[in-house]
Scaffold this motif. Structure first.
Motif, PDB file in Angstrom:
ATOM      1  N   LEU A   1       2.420   1.977  11.613  1.00 19.02           N
ATOM      2  CA  LEU A   1       2.558   1.077  10.469  1.00 19.02           C
ATOM      3  C   LEU A   1       1.202   0.532  10.021  1.00 19.02           C
ATOM      4  O   LEU A   1       0.951   0.364   8.821  1.00 19.02           O
ATOM      5  CB  LEU A   1       3.494  -0.075  10.841  1.00 19.02           C
ATOM      6  CG  LEU A   1       4.975   0.298  11.041  1.00 19.02           C
ATOM      7  CD1 LEU A   1       5.765  -0.890  11.549  1.00 19.02           C
ATOM      8  CD2 LEU A   1       5.573   0.827   9.736  1.00 19.02           C
ATOM      9  N   ARG A   2       0.303   0.247  11.002  1.00 15.18           N
ATOM     10  CA  ARG A   2      -1.030  -0.236  10.622  1.00 15.18           C
ATOM     11  C   ARG A   2      -1.790   0.829   9.842  1.00 15.18           C
ATOM     12  O   ARG A   2      -2.463   0.546   8.850  1.00 15.18           O
ATOM     13  CB  ARG A   2      -1.807  -0.630  11.888  1.00 15.18           C
ATOM     14  CG  ARG A   2      -1.389  -1.978  12.482  1.00 15.18           C
ATOM     15  CD  ARG A   2      -2.412  -2.487  13.475  1.00 15.18           C
ATOM     16  NE  ARG A   2      -2.519  -1.624  14.638  1.00 15.18           N
ATOM     17  CZ  ARG A   2      -1.793  -1.797  15.743  1.00 15.18           C
ATOM     18  NH1 ARG A   2      -0.918  -2.786  15.815  1.00 15.18           N
ATOM     19  NH2 ARG A   2      -1.959  -0.995  16.759  1.00 15.18           N
ATOM     20  N   GLU A   3      -1.671   2.093  10.292  1.00 19.94           N
ATOM     21  CA  GLU A   3      -2.353   3.174   9.581  1.00 19.94           C
ATOM     22  C   GLU A   3      -1.791   3.358   8.176  1.00 19.94           C
ATOM     23  O   GLU A   3      -2.544   3.568   7.215  1.00 19.94           O
ATOM     24  CB  GLU A   3      -2.219   4.469  10.385  1.00 19.94           C
ATOM     25  CG  GLU A   3      -3.011   4.450  11.706  1.00 19.94           C
ATOM     26  CD  GLU A   3      -2.815   5.719  12.497  1.00 19.94           C
ATOM     27  OE1 GLU A   3      -1.983   6.550  12.056  1.00 19.94           O
ATOM     28  OE2 GLU A   3      -3.473   5.890  13.544  1.00 19.94           O
ATOM     29  N   GLU A   4      -0.455   3.261   8.041  1.00 18.86           N
ATOM     30  CA  GLU A   4       0.150   3.380   6.721  1.00 18.86           C
ATOM     31  C   GLU A   4      -0.295   2.230   5.820  1.00 18.86           C
ATOM     32  O   GLU A   4      -0.583   2.433   4.638  1.00 18.86           O
ATOM     33  CB  GLU A   4       1.677   3.390   6.852  1.00 18.86           C
ATOM     34  CG  GLU A   4       2.229   4.678   7.465  1.00 18.86           C
ATOM     35  CD  GLU A   4       3.741   4.657   7.498  1.00 18.86           C
ATOM     36  OE1 GLU A   4       4.329   3.620   7.126  1.00 18.86           O
ATOM     37  OE2 GLU A   4       4.337   5.686   7.896  1.00 18.86           O
ATOM     38  N   ASN A   5      -0.367   1.025   6.376  1.00 14.77           N
ATOM     39  CA  ASN A   5      -0.810  -0.130   5.589  1.00 14.77           C
ATOM     40  C   ASN A   5      -2.255   0.039   5.128  1.00 14.77           C
ATOM     41  O   ASN A   5      -2.615  -0.288   3.984  1.00 14.77           O
ATOM     42  CB  ASN A   5      -0.655  -1.389   6.434  1.00 14.77           C
ATOM     43  CG  ASN A   5      -0.843  -2.654   5.628  1.00 14.77           C
ATOM     44  OD1 ASN A   5      -0.677  -2.639   4.405  1.00 14.77           O
ATOM     45  ND2 ASN A   5      -1.208  -3.728   6.284  1.00 14.77           N
ATOM     46  N   LYS A   6      -3.101   0.577   6.009  1.00 15.18           N
ATOM     47  CA  LYS A   6      -4.502   0.823   5.661  1.00 15.18           C
ATOM     48  C   LYS A   6      -4.608   1.842   4.536  1.00 15.18           C
ATOM     49  O   LYS A   6      -5.380   1.683   3.590  1.00 15.18           O
ATOM     50  CB  LYS A   6      -5.255   1.307   6.902  1.00 15.18           C
ATOM     51  CG  LYS A   6      -6.742   1.551   6.669  1.00 15.18           C
ATOM     52  CD  LYS A   6      -7.408   2.008   7.959  1.00 15.18           C
ATOM     53  CE  LYS A   6      -8.881   2.278   7.741  1.00 15.18           C
ATOM     54  NZ  LYS A   6      -9.541   2.752   8.978  1.00 15.18           N
ATOM     55  N   GLN A   7      -3.799   2.920   4.629  1.00 14.11           N
ATOM     56  CA  GLN A   7      -3.814   3.948   3.598  1.00 14.11           C
ATOM     57  C   GLN A   7      -3.356   3.381   2.262  1.00 14.11           C
ATOM     58  O   GLN A   7      -3.911   3.710   1.197  1.00 14.11           O
ATOM     59  CB  GLN A   7      -2.905   5.115   4.021  1.00 14.11           C
ATOM     60  CG  GLN A   7      -2.944   6.319   3.085  1.00 14.11           C
ATOM     61  CD  GLN A   7      -4.312   6.976   3.054  1.00 14.11           C
ATOM     62  OE1 GLN A   7      -4.980   7.039   4.070  1.00 14.11           O
ATOM     63  NE2 GLN A   7      -4.729   7.462   1.896  1.00 14.11           N
TER      64      GLN A   7
ATOM     65  N   ASP B   1      -4.586   1.553  -3.227  1.00 14.52           N
ATOM     66  CA  ASP B   1      -4.611   0.488  -4.234  1.00 14.52           C
ATOM     67  C   ASP B   1      -6.035   0.248  -4.727  1.00 14.52           C
ATOM     68  O   ASP B   1      -6.278   0.033  -5.925  1.00 14.52           O
ATOM     69  CB  ASP B   1      -4.040  -0.804  -3.636  1.00 14.52           C
ATOM     70  CG  ASP B   1      -2.536  -0.702  -3.411  1.00 14.52           C
ATOM     71  OD1 ASP B   1      -1.920   0.193  -4.032  1.00 14.52           O
ATOM     72  OD2 ASP B   1      -1.981  -1.505  -2.632  1.00 14.52           O
ATOM     73  N   GLY B   2      -7.004   0.284  -3.801  1.00 19.65           N
ATOM     74  CA  GLY B   2      -8.402   0.085  -4.206  1.00 19.65           C
ATOM     75  C   GLY B   2      -8.882   1.181  -5.127  1.00 19.65           C
ATOM     76  O   GLY B   2      -9.592   0.944  -6.113  1.00 19.65           O
ATOM     77  N   LEU B   3      -8.455   2.423  -4.829  1.00 17.54           N
ATOM     78  CA  LEU B   3      -8.847   3.550  -5.682  1.00 17.54           C
ATOM     79  C   LEU B   3      -8.248   3.411  -7.071  1.00 17.54           C
ATOM     80  O   LEU B   3      -8.916   3.653  -8.086  1.00 17.54           O
ATOM     81  CB  LEU B   3      -8.397   4.859  -5.015  1.00 17.54           C
ATOM     82  CG  LEU B   3      -8.779   6.146  -5.744  1.00 17.54           C
ATOM     83  CD1 LEU B   3     -10.306   6.254  -5.873  1.00 17.54           C
ATOM     84  CD2 LEU B   3      -8.218   7.360  -5.021  1.00 17.54           C
ATOM     85  N   ARG B   4      -6.964   2.983  -7.098  1.00 18.19           N
ATOM     86  CA  ARG B   4      -6.328   2.801  -8.406  1.00 18.19           C
ATOM     87  C   ARG B   4      -7.029   1.706  -9.196  1.00 18.19           C
ATOM     88  O   ARG B   4      -7.235   1.828 -10.416  1.00 18.19           O
ATOM     89  CB  ARG B   4      -4.854   2.435  -8.216  1.00 18.19           C
ATOM     90  CG  ARG B   4      -3.990   3.557  -7.676  1.00 18.19           C
ATOM     91  CD  ARG B   4      -2.519   3.240  -7.829  1.00 18.19           C
ATOM     92  NE  ARG B   4      -1.684   4.149  -7.075  1.00 18.19           N
ATOM     93  CZ  ARG B   4      -1.209   3.910  -5.865  1.00 18.19           C
ATOM     94  NH1 ARG B   4      -1.514   2.758  -5.277  1.00 18.19           N
ATOM     95  NH2 ARG B   4      -0.449   4.793  -5.258  1.00 18.19           N
TER      96      ARG B   4
END
Length: 243
Positions: free
Chosen positions: A184-190, A195-198
């Protein structure tokens, strides 16, 4: 009237020793010898017939011979504080020369013809076995106390006595939950990276749109100025022609 003295020789003479542990059948031997010149009928009796097996328990001992009697003590729970009250009696009678039926001899024998010898039983438990017995007794008492205590304990105390299988299951469940949390932490990081890229793409597009709008505005302002200048020139020319 006193009975006649025993003609058989007993070995041992006064007591039968049984050596523990008594968790299985314990056997001791009784040797009966006939030193006389006549055959002797014998019987072996006990005060606890259900606790012992005697082979042979009756028979005839020829003159000048002997016989071994096996006395087998059946398994029982040994208590070192309890003294044995079991006794054996060896009864004998001289066999008549023309004997054909041994049972008939016993029925026809007179009291003053019967001879007997008594032996008491002794239980001997080795020291190491006594220790083992005490340890087993302590274990049994401890387990019974634990059972009685556990019946009155709340559920939390009961859960503290989990076996190895339950502990293993709990460890596996903790490991699975840790892996799930990591995933879940890895998914949250991704998701944060996406979001930052968008947002960066959105900012670039916004800046591009604003620069295009500025260029359009600049183009419009230039055209307006040219038109004003043109109208001014045309006005000057027309004014000169009129004058």
């Amino acid at each position: 009237m006193a009975r006649p003295e025993q003609v058989l020789l007993l070995e041992p003479q006064h007591e039968l020793k049984f050596r523990g542990p008594f968790s299985d059948v314990v056997t001791t031997n009784l040797k009966l010898s006939n030193p006389t010149d006549r055959n002797v009928c014998f019987k072996v009796k006990t005060t606890a017939p259900r606790r012992y097996c005697v082979r042979p328990n009756s028979g005839i001992i020829d003159a000048g011979t002997s016989i071994n009697v096996s006395v087998m003590l059946q398994p029982f729970d040994y208590d070192p504080n309890e003294k044995s009250k079991h006794k054996f009696m060896v009864q004998s009678v001289l066999a008549p020369p023309d004997m054909t039926d041994m049972e008939g001899v016993w029925k026809e024998a007179k009291p003053d013809e019967l001879m007997d010898s008594k032996l008491r039983c002794v239980f001997d438990m080795p020291v190491e076995n006594e220790k083992t017995h005490d340890m087993e007794s302590n274990k049994m008492m401890s387990s019974s106390l634990l059972k009685s205590d556990s019946s009155t304990l709340p559920a939390k105390s009961m859960s503290s006595t989990l076996d190895d299988g339950e502990v293993k299951k709990i460890m596996e469940e903790c490991k699975r939950l840790q892996m799930e949390a990591q995933r879940l932490r890895e998914e949250n990081k991704q998701i944060r990276e996406d979001d930052g890229l968008r947002m960066r793409k959105s900012n670039v597009m916004s800046s591009q749109h604003s620069s295009i709008g500025m260029k359009k505005d600049e183009g419009l302002s230039t055209r307006t100025m040219l038109l004003i200048v043109l109208f001014f020139v045309v006005g000057v020319i027309v004014g000169k022609l009129v004058l």
